[in-house]
Design a protein around this motif. Structure first.
Motif, PDB file in Angstrom:
ATOM      1  N   LYS A 247       0.828  -1.215   0.000  1.00 17.14           N
ATOM      2  CA  LYS A 247       0.000   0.000   0.000  1.00 17.14           C
ATOM      3  C   LYS A 247       0.860   1.263   0.000  1.00 17.14           C
ATOM      4  CE  LYS A 247      -3.502  -0.008   3.059  1.00 17.14           C
ATOM      5  NZ  LYS A 247      -4.232  -0.442   4.280  1.00 17.14           N
ATOM      6  N   GLU A 248       2.018   1.172   0.661  1.00 12.75           N
ATOM      7  CA  GLU A 248       2.869   2.368   0.779  1.00 12.75           C
ATOM      8  C   GLU A 248       3.639   2.674  -0.503  1.00 12.75           C
ATOM      9  OE1 GLU A 248       5.218   1.226   4.085  1.00 12.75           O
ATOM     10  OE2 GLU A 248       3.596   1.566   5.521  1.00 12.75           O
ATOM     11  N   GLY A 249       3.708   1.706  -1.423  1.00 11.85           N
ATOM     12  CA  GLY A 249       4.457   1.943  -2.663  1.00 11.85           C
ATOM     13  C   GLY A 249       3.742   2.916  -3.585  1.00 11.85           C
ATOM     14  N   ARG A 250       4.489   3.446  -4.555  1.00  9.60           N
ATOM     15  CA  ARG A 250       3.851   4.325  -5.554  1.00  9.60           C
ATOM     16  C   ARG A 250       3.323   3.525  -6.723  1.00  9.60           C
ATOM     17  NH1 ARG A 250       7.792   8.818  -7.351  1.00  9.60           N
ATOM     18  NH2 ARG A 250       9.151   7.017  -7.406  1.00  9.60           N
ATOM     19  N   PHE A 251       3.905   2.326  -6.940  1.00 13.91           N
ATOM     20  CA  PHE A 251       3.480   1.458  -8.047  1.00 13.91           C
ATOM     21  C   PHE A 251       3.854   0.025  -7.667  1.00 13.91           C
ATOM     22  CE2 PHE A 251       3.244  -0.817 -11.869  1.00 13.91           C
ATOM     23  CZ  PHE A 251       2.819  -0.052 -12.944  1.00 13.91           C
ATOM     24  N   SER A 252       2.857  -0.818  -7.492  1.00 11.65           N
ATOM     25  CA  SER A 252       3.113  -2.227  -7.136  1.00 11.65           C
ATOM     26  C   SER A 252       2.785  -3.125  -8.324  1.00 11.65           C
ATOM     27  CB  SER A 252       2.221  -2.657  -5.963  1.00 11.65           C
ATOM     28  OG  SER A 252       2.532  -1.917  -4.819  1.00 11.65           O
TER      29      SER A 252
END
Ligand code: SF4
Length: 437
Positions: A247-252
């Protein structure tokens, strides 16, 4: 002075690396070295010109020995086999170019065949799931430049797609991610401690066959709801940690392989993996992608998709396309004795099908089109060697992210050798002659 051919596309796995350089002998006939490829990609080029290569078609005799025949005789045998069959099975299509797949489709339509490709034993369940629920996808270029959270679920690219991590997913400098592995968080979900898992930031070593439960638990964790203490062998704290990391990533991005498609749950595992990706898009940008194996299995699904509306298990026996995996899939048809001839091109079912299916193939009129001697040629009645696509003939192939790439011809095939496409065209012409006679 040796000659260097640049921008060569590797015709081995679905990564379709397009930056290879191949050095040739002075006369341009012999491959000397392959640069930039991984070990398996380089081996394909270097073994293409092996001295024991079969260069002419051969037909099995009553006593089991082989007799060389001409291409015309092989065309005639294949065309007559199709013309006399009520329900031929045409299987493979993943290690050839889209041009040959197109001619093969036309031939399949004319002879009323069932056509199946290698997705039937790998990502067929993925294709079914995508038809059921859609797919949030992207290209490998977007992943290279944007993905800062990368999940490998039930796949081992360190061995199966050796340059995937260095070219696209983990190590390259991305436009928005910065340089190297530290700019991305890597999660591996695998019951085995694979070489890919050893390099991960987080390895979820789940219990075998419990992917569906773990994927469900991640959806629960996204919403901050309560989980049991342990799910699929993974403590709940670890599951919350992975959910928060994504969730904390900018793009998973979630890459997945046959560890999920062919374990308990099959297409339902992919349904819920897609649901995880969809949920994740409530918090950040997320996409999901199958790790396709053969270099052009994706192209086979594309060609049949636009020609028949279905990507595998296509039954043309009634004069129109039907699709019902489980009923119209290669192994099911063979096991139920529902086909009366077998044609293989661009794959090796003798190595990949269950033993019982291979025994059925051995009892049918059969033709195998393959540059190599393989376990499939060992059970077929006629073996037709052809030029290597991507080495001795070019043509279009689709990368695992559905991007079409034009492969390059590097050297000439042995004199007089046909390509897949040329052989199929000759068979198609001969079948039409037989039908019109
Ligand atoms: S990763 Fe795949 S496409 Fe790239 S060089 Fe290796 S085998 Fe070839």
């Amino acid at each position: 002075m040796s000659k260097i051919v640049t921008d060569v596309v590797c015709p081995f796995c679905g990564t379709l690396c397009d930056d290879l350089e191949v050095s040739l002998s002075d006369d341009g006939k012999e491959i000397l070295e392959v640069y930039n490829a991984c070990a398996i990609g380089a081996a394909k080029f270097l073994h293409a010109q092996a001295s024991d290569r079969i260069t002419r078609p051969r037909r099995r005799q009553e006593d089991g020995t082989w007799k060389d025949i001409s291409y015309d005789e092989a065309v005639d045998y294949t065309a007559k086999m199709f013309a006399e069959s009520k329900k031929p099975l045409m299987y493979g299509w993943s290690s050839t170019n889209c041009e040959a797949q197109g001619v093969g489709s036309e031939l399949g339509e004319v002879v009323g065949a069932v056509m199946d490709n290698t997705a039937t034993v790998c990502h067929g369940s993925t294709l079914i799931a995508v038809q059921d629920v859609g797919v949030p996808g992207c290209t490998l270029g977007e992943i290279k430049n944007r993905a800062d959270r990368v999940v490998f679920w039930g796949c081992n690219p360190a061995h199966a797609h050796p340059r995937h991590m260095s070219r696209y997913s983990i190590f390259p400098r991305g436009f928005f991610t910065g340089k190297g592995a530290k700019s991305r968080k890597m999660v591996v979900v695998d019951p085995r401690c694979t070489d890919t898992a050893k390099t991960a930031d987080i390895h979820l070593q789940l219990e075998q066959g419990r992917d569906y439960e773990l994927l469900s638990a991640i959806r629960v964790a996204f919403r901050g709801e309560k989980l049991p203490d342990v799910v699929a062998g993974i403590p709940k704290e670890k599951i919350y940690e992975v959910a928060d990391t994504l969730k904390e990533g900018r793009f998973s991005v979630i890459f997945f392989g046959m560890g999920v498609t062919h374990s308990l749950g099959k297409n339902h595992n992919i349904d819920i993996a897609i649901a995880v990706t969809r949920d994740l898009n409530d918090y950040t940008k997320a996409a999901i992608m199958p790790m396709r194996g053969h270099y052009n299995v994706t192209g086979s699904g594309q060609v049949w998709g636009w020609q028949f509306g279905f990507p595998f298990c296509v039954d043309l026996t009634r004069g129109f396309a039907r699709y019902n995996p489980g009923e119209t899939s290669a192994n099911d048809l063979l096991m139920r004795d529902e086909v009366d001839s077998f044609f293989s091109l661009g794959s090796d079912p003798g190595a990949h099908f269950p033993n019982e299916s291979v025994k059925k193939i051995a009892n049918l009129p059969s033709v195998c089109i393959d540059p190599h001697i393989t376990p499939t040629t060992a059970v077929c009645k006629v073996h037709v060697p052809v030029a290597f696509v991507g080495i001795e003939v070019g043509g279009c192939a689709y990368r695992m992210d559905n991007v079409p790439i034009e492969t390059r011809k590097v050297v000439d095939p042995p004199e007089g050798m046909l390509t897949d496409e040329e052989f199929l065209k000759k068979v198609l012409d001969r079948v039409r002659e037989i039908k019109e006679a």
